[in-house]
Enzyme design. Structure first.
Site, mmCIF file in Angstrom:
data_model
loop_
_atom_site.group_PDB
_atom_site.id
_atom_site.type_symbol
_atom_site.label_atom_id
_atom_site.label_comp_id
_atom_site.label_asym_id
_atom_site.label_seq_id
_atom_site.Cartn_x
_atom_site.Cartn_y
_atom_site.Cartn_z
ATOM 1 N N ARG A 107 -96.868 5.753 1.779
ATOM 2 C CA ARG A 107 -97.798 4.645 2.026
ATOM 3 C C ARG A 107 -98.134 3.850 0.778
ATOM 4 O O ARG A 107 -98.900 2.889 0.858
ATOM 5 C CB ARG A 107 -99.086 5.212 2.608
ATOM 6 C CG ARG A 107 -99.821 6.100 1.605
ATOM 7 C CD ARG A 107 -100.916 6.949 2.183
ATOM 8 N NE ARG A 107 -101.905 6.247 2.946
ATOM 9 C CZ ARG A 107 -102.939 6.849 3.554
ATOM 10 N NH1 ARG A 107 -103.097 8.169 3.453
ATOM 11 N NH2 ARG A 107 -103.808 6.167 4.242
ATOM 12 N N ASN A 160 -108.073 6.503 14.366
ATOM 13 C CA ASN A 160 -108.378 7.624 15.261
ATOM 14 C C ASN A 160 -109.810 7.540 15.785
ATOM 15 O O ASN A 160 -110.081 7.810 16.956
ATOM 16 C CB ASN A 160 -108.220 8.961 14.524
ATOM 17 C CG ASN A 160 -106.787 9.246 14.100
ATOM 18 O OD1 ASN A 160 -105.855 8.666 14.640
ATOM 19 N ND2 ASN A 160 -106.617 10.137 13.139
ATOM 20 N N TYR A 169 -97.002 8.766 7.673
ATOM 21 C CA TYR A 169 -97.096 10.121 7.140
ATOM 22 C C TYR A 169 -96.352 11.091 8.040
ATOM 23 O O TYR A 169 -96.271 10.892 9.245
ATOM 24 C CB TYR A 169 -98.534 10.532 6.839
ATOM 25 C CG TYR A 169 -99.339 11.239 7.888
ATOM 26 C CD1 TYR A 169 -99.249 12.616 8.067
ATOM 27 C CD2 TYR A 169 -100.270 10.542 8.648
ATOM 28 C CE1 TYR A 169 -100.031 13.268 8.989
ATOM 29 C CE2 TYR A 169 -101.068 11.192 9.569
ATOM 30 C CZ TYR A 169 -100.943 12.568 9.740
ATOM 31 O OH TYR A 169 -101.722 13.213 10.649
ATOM 32 N N ASP A 218 -112.014 13.131 12.446
ATOM 33 C CA ASP A 218 -112.119 11.777 13.011
ATOM 34 C C ASP A 218 -112.695 11.850 14.421
ATOM 35 O O ASP A 218 -113.522 11.022 14.820
ATOM 36 C CB ASP A 218 -110.751 11.097 13.080
ATOM 37 C CG ASP A 218 -110.026 11.146 11.751
ATOM 38 O OD1 ASP A 218 -110.716 11.166 10.713
ATOM 39 O OD2 ASP A 218 -108.786 11.180 11.758
ATOM 40 N N ALA A 233 -122.347 22.334 12.462
ATOM 41 C CA ALA A 233 -122.630 21.054 11.813
ATOM 42 C C ALA A 233 -124.139 20.977 11.649
ATOM 43 O O ALA A 233 -124.895 21.318 12.568
ATOM 44 C CB ALA A 233 -122.119 19.903 12.658
ATOM 45 N N GLY A 245 -104.142 7.718 11.157
ATOM 46 C CA GLY A 245 -104.989 6.945 10.252
ATOM 47 C C GLY A 245 -106.416 7.210 10.699
ATOM 48 O O GLY A 245 -106.758 7.024 11.876
HETATM 49 O O1 LIG Z 1 -105.017 11.110 5.487
HETATM 50 C C1 LIG Z 1 -104.978 9.944 5.829
HETATM 51 O O2 LIG Z 1 -105.031 9.023 5.028
HETATM 52 C C2 LIG Z 1 -104.915 9.563 7.218
HETATM 53 O O3 LIG Z 1 -105.557 8.651 7.610
HETATM 54 C C3 LIG Z 1 -104.011 10.363 8.098
HETATM 55 C C4 LIG Z 1 -104.691 11.117 9.189
HETATM 56 O O4 LIG Z 1 -104.653 10.374 10.375
HETATM 57 C C5 LIG Z 1 -106.078 11.511 8.850
HETATM 58 O O5 LIG Z 1 -106.065 12.223 7.646
HETATM 59 C C6 LIG Z 1 -106.708 12.373 9.868
HETATM 60 O O6 LIG Z 1 -108.058 12.530 9.505
#
Ligand SMILES: O=C(O)C(=O)C[C@H](O)[C@H](O)CO
Length: 330
Positions: free
Chosen positions: A108, A31, A83, A258, A232, A27
């Protein structure tokens, strides 16, 4: 603030051949919170989980990482999101991906976190934080979660900074995909710090060019564009700084954005200049890119500090990860 997901990382190869899955926590915002905590920032995670094993696992993992989970709500009526991360095996067999690529499968819809709503605005972490971070995944979750993030942008800030990572996920927008471009643009315009990838920006806003994106979005004080050439570019007021990424072999990309955000924001909260913030972003992203889970195991703080402070000529061309003697090449 955002949804945490239980991640089931499959062994390399197409799912129809994978019999073994390793569980981890994911998520995007969770993270970021973990990276912030690792970098000495006092971080809290605001979310909703189901009253189930994966929800308890996520909360325990975040707490173990040093993140305050006191404001995470438990919803007995909805499940925790999951996931599955399918990893390329590079075998060339049907449906297999190249070995450094992966594919996400979400389970989800209707999750506990999709019930995030404006009522959550009163949660203590949102009221007292110096910085609130969320991503474009949260407004994609549901109408109520989108109303929450819009209210957060609209209410008085009282000195707190709002950070937003674009994280464009068409699969999460689902039937609401038609609203994604306008909603995400409004979130970019309303935040103080915005991080985005050139590829996703091209997909949703029609350009990944940093100058064009800055012209399109002059509002956020800080705009960070990560581009395909592994650099970046940061805009902060009148300043523009470009920092190349570290040289490395990618194990798996998910979670790197993240980690970049966590590194950048930790350095920002510690008062670092723009170049140093971007270097922290790259260093943390490098740790995630060379790991197979979403989470990055970062080098110790003193090593990060040393690397982030190297002269430009030494930084350019640095390789990751550190060698056995603890130094980073070349
Ligand atoms: O894609 C998503 O909704 C997520 O949060 C899952 C992964 O942890 C996320 O993509 C990583 O950046």
């Amino acid at each position: 603030m955002g949804e945490g997901l239980a991640v089931l990382v499959a062994e390399p190869g197409p799912l129809e051949r994978s019999g073994t899955f390793e569980r981890s926590a994911g998520g995007a915002e969770a993270n970021v919170a973990v990276v912030l905590a690792q970098l000495g920032v006092s971080a809290a995670w605001l979310s909703r989980v189901g009253d189930d094993g994966f929800g308890r696992y996520l909360v325990a993992e975040l707490a173990r990482a040093g993140v305050d989970v006191g404001a995470v709500a438990v919803d007995p009526t909805r499940p925790t999101g999951i996931y599955i991360k399918e990893r390329g095996g590079g075998s060339g067999t049907p449906h297999d991906l190249p070995s450094s690529e992966s594919r996400m499968h979400y389970y989800r819809s209707g999750s506990a976190a999709s019930a995030l709503a404006p009522a959550d605005l009163v949660a203590p972490p949102l009221v007292r934080a110096d910085l609130v971070h969320f991503t474009g995944i949260t407004p994609a979750l549901s109408e109520s979660a989108c109303a929450l993030t819009r209210s957060l942008l609209d209410r008085p800030r009282h000195g707190s900074t709002i950070s937003f990572d674009l994280n464009y996920r068409p699969a999460v927008w689902g039937a609401r995909i038609g609203a994604a471009a306008d909603e995400l643009a409004a979130h970019v315009r309303g935040a103080d710090v915005v991080l985005l990838g050139a590829d996703e920006a091209t997909e949703i806003f029609g350009t990944g060019d940093p100058g064009a994106l800055r012209a399109l979005f002059p509002e956020p004080a800080q705009l960070i564009v990560k581009n395909d050439k592994h650099t970046a570019i940061g805009f902060d007021g009148e300043q523009v700084v470009e920092v190349p990424a570290l040289d490395l072999t990618v194990t798996e990309r998910i979670g790197a954005g993240d980690a970049f955000a966590g590194g950048y924001l930790a350095a920002l909260l510690h008062g670092a200049d723009l170049r140093t913030r971007l270097r922290y972003g790259h260093l943390c992203a490098a740790a995630a890119l060379t790991a197979s889970g979403d989470a990055a195991k970062l080098p110790p703080p003193q090593e990060l500090r040393h690397l982030a402070g190297l002269p430009d000529a030494v930084w350019t061309g640095l390789t990751y990860p550190p060698s056995a003697d603890g130094t980073i090449g070349p």
